[in-house]
Structure formats: structure tokens, C-alpha cells
Write a protein that holds these residues in place. Structure first.
Motif, mmCIF file in Angstrom:
data_model
loop_
_atom_site.group_PDB
_atom_site.id
_atom_site.type_symbol
_atom_site.label_atom_id
_atom_site.label_comp_id
_atom_site.label_asym_id
_atom_site.label_seq_id
_atom_site.Cartn_x
_atom_site.Cartn_y
_atom_site.Cartn_z
ATOM 1 N N PRO A 152 43.241 72.875 47.547
ATOM 2 C CA PRO A 152 41.947 73.424 47.967
ATOM 3 C C PRO A 152 41.619 73.071 49.405
ATOM 4 N N ASN A 153 40.842 73.923 50.029
ATOM 5 C CA ASN A 153 40.370 73.661 51.388
ATOM 6 C C ASN A 153 39.096 72.827 51.290
ATOM 7 N N TYR A 154 39.251 71.503 51.449
ATOM 8 C CA TYR A 154 38.135 70.596 51.191
ATOM 9 C C TYR A 154 37.033 70.690 52.235
ATOM 10 N N ILE A 161 43.505 70.712 35.731
ATOM 11 C CA ILE A 161 42.435 69.921 36.342
ATOM 12 C C ILE A 161 41.998 70.564 37.654
ATOM 13 N N GLN A 162 42.992 71.009 38.445
ATOM 14 C CA GLN A 162 42.644 71.639 39.721
ATOM 15 C C GLN A 162 41.850 72.920 39.498
ATOM 16 N N ARG A 163 42.226 73.694 38.486
ATOM 17 C CA ARG A 163 41.483 74.913 38.189
ATOM 18 C C ARG A 163 40.057 74.578 37.776
ATOM 19 N N ARG A 164 39.905 73.482 36.976
ATOM 20 C CA ARG A 164 38.562 73.071 36.550
ATOM 21 C C ARG A 164 37.715 72.680 37.756
ATOM 22 N N MET A 165 38.330 71.935 38.707
ATOM 23 C CA MET A 165 37.584 71.531 39.894
ATOM 24 C C MET A 165 37.187 72.741 40.720
ATOM 25 N N LEU A 166 38.074 73.729 40.787
ATOM 26 C CA LEU A 166 37.766 74.924 41.566
ATOM 27 C C LEU A 166 36.673 75.753 40.897
ATOM 28 N N GLU A 167 36.607 75.694 39.551
ATOM 29 C CA GLU A 167 35.522 76.389 38.867
ATOM 30 C C GLU A 167 34.186 75.720 39.156
ATOM 31 N N ILE A 168 34.210 74.365 39.228
ATOM 32 C CA ILE A 168 32.977 73.628 39.524
ATOM 33 C C ILE A 168 32.529 73.882 40.950
ATOM 34 N N CYS A 169 33.498 73.879 41.874
ATOM 35 C CA CYS A 169 33.163 74.042 43.293
ATOM 36 C C CYS A 169 34.121 75.040 43.917
ATOM 37 N N PRO A 170 33.851 76.346 43.828
ATOM 38 C CA PRO A 170 34.765 77.361 44.356
ATOM 39 C C PRO A 170 34.995 77.170 45.845
ATOM 40 N N VAL A 171 36.245 77.163 46.260
ATOM 41 C CA VAL A 171 36.601 77.014 47.660
ATOM 42 C C VAL A 171 37.783 77.896 47.983
ATOM 43 N N ALA A 172 38.004 78.063 49.267
ATOM 44 C CA ALA A 172 39.223 78.739 49.687
ATOM 45 C C ALA A 172 40.402 77.818 49.417
ATOM 46 N N VAL A 173 41.568 78.374 49.142
ATOM 47 C CA VAL A 173 42.746 77.567 48.835
ATOM 48 C C VAL A 173 43.796 77.781 49.914
ATOM 49 N N VAL A 174 44.340 76.653 50.412
ATOM 50 C CA VAL A 174 45.411 76.701 51.396
ATOM 51 C C VAL A 174 46.684 76.275 50.676
ATOM 52 N N GLY A 175 47.626 77.181 50.491
ATOM 53 C CA GLY A 175 48.812 76.869 49.705
ATOM 54 C C GLY A 175 48.395 76.605 48.272
ATOM 55 N N ASN A 176 48.809 75.413 47.739
ATOM 56 C CA ASN A 176 48.420 75.031 46.393
ATOM 57 C C ASN A 176 47.261 74.036 46.381
ATOM 58 N N ILE A 182 48.153 61.190 45.199
ATOM 59 C CA ILE A 182 47.813 60.336 46.339
ATOM 60 C C ILE A 182 47.625 61.172 47.604
ATOM 61 N N ALA A 183 48.494 62.149 47.800
ATOM 62 C CA ALA A 183 48.357 63.020 48.975
ATOM 63 C C ALA A 183 47.032 63.789 48.916
ATOM 64 N N ASP A 184 46.686 64.262 47.706
ATOM 65 C CA ASP A 184 45.420 64.976 47.538
ATOM 66 C C ASP A 184 44.247 64.028 47.786
ATOM 67 N N PHE A 185 44.371 62.797 47.251
ATOM 68 C CA PHE A 185 43.328 61.787 47.428
ATOM 69 C C PHE A 185 43.088 61.516 48.909
ATOM 70 N N GLU A 186 44.184 61.362 49.673
ATOM 71 C CA GLU A 186 44.045 61.072 51.098
ATOM 72 C C GLU A 186 43.434 62.245 51.854
ATOM 73 N N ALA A 187 43.729 63.470 51.406
ATOM 74 C CA ALA A 187 43.133 64.643 52.047
ATOM 75 C C ALA A 187 41.619 64.644 51.853
#
Length: 476
Positions: free
Chosen positions: A26-28, A9-24, A73-78
Motif C-alpha cells: 500500500p501507498n502509506y 490481512i493486507q486486503r482487510r487493512m485496505l478495506e479499513i483504509c482504502p489507499v493507492a497500491v504501489v506494486g504489492n 519487517i520491510a512493511d513495518f519499516e515503511a
């Protein structure tokens, strides 16, 4: 759901909206707002899918599933924090550009140097959450009945100058950042609230300056001061501005919200949903008070303002109609200096009449109408926006229905002063809807409001002028 599926799912989201990644993760900060909103929905669906699977199988979450939910949840809060940090900053409102005749809108100097209502609201509340991660966690703590050291009763510590608190009624203070998140969107999105002059109230009453229009004044300037011409060495007379002291007394308004306990305790999207519900309710309540309040236990609204001018119906005008003469007479009685910031407000069921307003065309003798045109009067814009004679038009169901007095108003809401207290609170009842497994929350806001004007202004020449006009009743 496995970690592999989450990674997919994360890879799919990154394909839709390419961003820099911090650790595992995405850099929102590089995502746009629409993609962030989509991400919130996606994450909520992921968490609900995991919980639903466990419920169908009649078991608790496995350690792996619980870990997955925690990561979601941690991703959601970010994502939520990124959206919250942006607020209304950087948003630009494109000025309306009429394509036909009408009034050309301009930005006044006062509008450029004075903070707008949304900016004032944002500045009123410090970024203090009282230690809660989001609004849902704060409200869950209220409903848990276990006690929480983060809950605060009494005047907020960031406003030491306050002279009264709210603790005696048992409510808990809303963390100021969450209150800003509730009120901020209401003031940004509302065509009325975004235009009023917000006055922060640090006590139960505040005195502000209003205009004293009891005397006509040469030159027609608001405020009573006129230019005086004098020759060399000639003494100038002393002048005193016609200003009056106006006292606003905070009045209590409440918003009741029923929340299922499943949403409150289980859904990562609860914070956004609760904020949206409360924001919409607060927006409607404040708009209704500004438009129709009678000043008794609530703000004094436009329809009851002493300075408003009521425009009479035309001779032989049919019931439940709005015509061209109605609207041009409304425009003509607004003080010219206020017209650039004026806005029409109408009940939604006036739309069919407004859509058909035509500018009449008379014969050469001017004795009768021989036709008309629509475009220069009523116009539609991108995204369902409307304008009437080049001025913005918004709708409010708080106004009376078509044909009743006040179904259409024109006002410069910068002349309306809305005093807002900062010490809002939330009360909770877990018993009121116990048989529905719901918690009932009551958001208490305190505010007051009225216009700067004590009455319409009589200029040096011509008819009286004002900040707000409305149509009289046109019943059969």
C-alpha cells in the motif's frame, strides 16, 4: 502463517483504509496517523505469531516463514518511516477558547516570528542515521559486542565547530535523526518543554543575553529602553539597553533503560517502544530540572529562580488549600506582556482543590461572602485539557505536593532558556542484568537552563512584576 493469510490481512487493512497500491504494498502516504499506528501493531502481531508458532513446535523458522517475517519487517519499516517523515509538521494546536470570564489568550508577534521549541529541536539534528535503519538496530549493534563500523565515537562529523568530544568516556554517539525522534515528541507533547526557548549548544558553554532588572525603569518595558520625547532640533540622550551576559555550561543528565534481549533482537516494534520509553524519561527529567533544578550540576529551575515572586497565603487560610485570592494574586504579578503565553503548572494532587475553586460573591456592603461560582475560574476542555482563569493548566509530579511551597506555579516559559547539546551518546552494559537476559542502556544528554531574568522588575508604578510566580507553603 501463509502468504494467503498475509494477503488476507493486507486486503482487510485496505478495506479499513482504502489507499493507492504501489506494486504489492500500500501507498502509506495516504494513510492517516491513527491507521498507520494500527498497522504497526498489526504487523508486530503477525511477526510474533509466526515466531511463537515455531517456538511452540521447538524448531527454527522455515524458509517460507522467514520470508514472511522479512516482508513484514520491510512493511513495518515503511510504515515507521512514513510516520517519522511526518514528525510534527502539519500539526496544528487549536487555541483555547474560554467560555466564561478570564484572560483572553492572544498570539504575540514574537510567537509568530520565532520558531517554537519543537521546531528548534527538529532543526538542530540533520537526517543522518549513521547507516542504521532504526533506533533498535543501532542499540542492537551496541549490545552485540561484535563491533560495527557504523558506530561512531567522538564529536559528530556534522558539527565541525565543536570544541570537545565524548569519546573519552567510551560512549557511542546517537545518530542525530534518532536523537531528534527521541526528543522531538517530548518537546511537542510537553506543556512545559514546548514553550521554552531552546538554545543549540555547539560547545560545552554558550553565552546568551539576559535581562538586567537591577534598576527600576520608567514605562516598565523589559530591556531597559524607554521612549524619549524631544522637540525639533533638541538633542536626544543616548540609552543603553539593560542586557546582561549569561553563560550556560552543559551539564550531564542520564536516562537508564533496561531492555530484554528478546525485544531488542526479535521484535519489529522494538524501535518504537524504545523511542517512546526514552522520550518519556527525557521529557520528565528535563521538565523536573526546569521546574525544580538547583543549578548545581543541573539547570536552574523556576522554584529556585531569583526573579520569581512568591505569593503569600491569605490570612487564616486553611492548610493544604488553594483559593481564588491565591490565583488572582499570582496572575497580577506576571508582566502583562507575558500573560498571553503563560501557563499554570500544578502537582496532580492539587486537582481536587482546583476543581472546587470559586469566585467569591460578597454582599452589598462587601463585608462577607454570600456565594460563589466555579465555571469562570476553572474549566475543562476537549481531551482532558484544563484552564484556570483562561490560561492553560498542565500537571507535573515534579512539583511539591499540595500545601508545600511551589505546588502551583504560573510562568511564561518563553523566558526560560534551555541550552541543548547535540552530541548525545548511549553506553551499554550486557553484564549488569546478565542473569535477567537484559541489556542496560544509558542515554547521556547534556543541557543547561535558566531564565533571562536576574530579578523581578520594578515598573514605573505599582508592584514588582516577573516571568514566574508560585504559592508559598500553606501547612497547618
Amino acid at each position: 502463517m501463509t502468504m494467503n493469510s498475509l494477503a488476507g490481512i493486507q486486503r482487510r487493512m485496505l478495506e479499513i483504509c482504502p489507499v493507492a497500491v504501489v506494486g504489492n504494498a500500500p501507498n502509506y502516504s495516504r494513510w492517516n496517523a491513527e491507521s498507520l499506528q494500527d498497522r504497526l501493531i498489526d504487523l508486530n502481531d503477525q511477526a510474533n505469531a509466526i515466531r511463537s508458532q515455531a517456538q511452540r513446535e521447538g524448531r527454527d523458522l522455515t524458509e517460507s516463514e522467514a520470508a514472511d517475517v522479512d516482508r513484514i519487517i520491510a512493511d513495518f519499516e515503511a510504515v515507521e518511516n512514513e510516520l517519522g517523515s511526518r514528525g510534527s509538521a502539519g500539526r496544528k494546536t487549536a487555541p483555547g477558547a474560554p467560555t466564561g470570564g478570564g484572560i483572553v489568550q492572544r498570539t504575540s508577534i514574537e510567537d509568530m516570528i520565532r520558531p517554537n521549541a519543537a521546531q528548534t529541536i527538529a532543526a538542530m539534528f540533520p537526517r543522518d542515521t549513521h547507516g542504521f535503519r532504526n533506533l533498535a538496530e543501532f542499540m542492537a549493534a551496541l549490545a552485540s559486542e561484535r563491533g560495527d563500523s557504523r558506530l561512531r565515537v567522538g564529536p559528530p562529523i556534522h558539527a565541525a565547530g565543536m570544541t570537545e568530544g565524548t569519546g573519552s568516556s567510551g560512549g557511542f554517539l546517537v545518530p542525530p535523526q534518532f536523537l531528534a525522534e527521541i526528543l522531538g515528541p517530548a518537546f511537542v507533547e510537553s506543556g512545559i518543554l514546548s514553550r521554552v526557548s531552546v538554545v543549540p549548544m555547539t560547545s560545552s558553554a554558550v553565552t546568551v543575553a539576559g535581562y538586567n532588572n537591577t534598576d527600576s525603569h520608567a514605562g516598565g518595558a523589559i530591556g531597559g529602553l524607554t521612549m524619549e520625547w524631544a522637540g525639533e532640533g533638541q538633542q536626544l540622550s543616548s540609552q543603553t539597553g539593560k542586557v546582561r551576559a549569561v553563560t550556560m555550561q552543559a551539564k550531564k543528565g542520564a536516562v537508564m533503560v533496561e531492555v530484554t534481549n528478546e525485544l531488542l533482537f526479535d521484535s519489529p516494534a522494538a524501535s518504537i517502544q524504545l523511542r517512546e520509553i526514552m522520550s518519556a524519561a527525557a521529557r520528565f527529567g528535563l521538565e523536573a530540572a526546569i521546574l525544580t533544578g538547583n543549578g548545581v550540576g543541573r539547570p536552574l529551575g523556576l522554584l529556585n529562580d531569583n526573579a520569581k515572586i512568591v505569593i503569600g497565603k491569605e490570612t487564616s487560610q486553611a492548610a493544604d488549600t488553594i483559593n481564588y485570592q491565591n490565583i488572582i494574586k499570582m496572575v497580577a504579578r506576571i508582566h502583562p506582556s507575558l500573560l498571553p503565553g503563560a501557563v499554570w503548572v500544578a502537582n496532580p494532587n492539587t486537582l481536587t482543590q482546583l476543581l472546587n475553586i470559586q469566585r467569591p460573591i460578597k454582599n452589598v456592603a462587601g463585608a462577607e461572602n454570600v456565594g460563589g461560582d466555579i465555571l469562570p475560574v476553572f474549566q475543562t476542555g476537549v481531551g482532558g485539557t484544563f484552564s484556570l482563569l483562561g490560561l492553560p493548566l498542565v500537571f507535573s509530579e515534579a512539583l511539591p505536593v499540595l500545601g508545600d511551597a511551589g505546588d502551583l506555579v504560573l510562568a511564561s516559559f518563553s523566558e526560560y532558556q534551555l541550552g541543548m547539546r547535540m552530541d548525545a551518546r548511549i553506553d551499554v552494559s550486557t553484564e549488569l542484568k546478565f542473569d535477567y537476559d537484559k541489556s542496560v542502556f544509558r542515554l547521556i544528554l547534556r543541557a543547561d537552563g535558566l531564565s533571562r531574568w536576574d530579578q523581578a522588575l520594578q515598573p514605573m508604578n505599582g508592584d514588582t512584576l516577573t516571568w514566574a510566580t508560585m504559592l508559598e507553603e500553606r501547612a497547618g
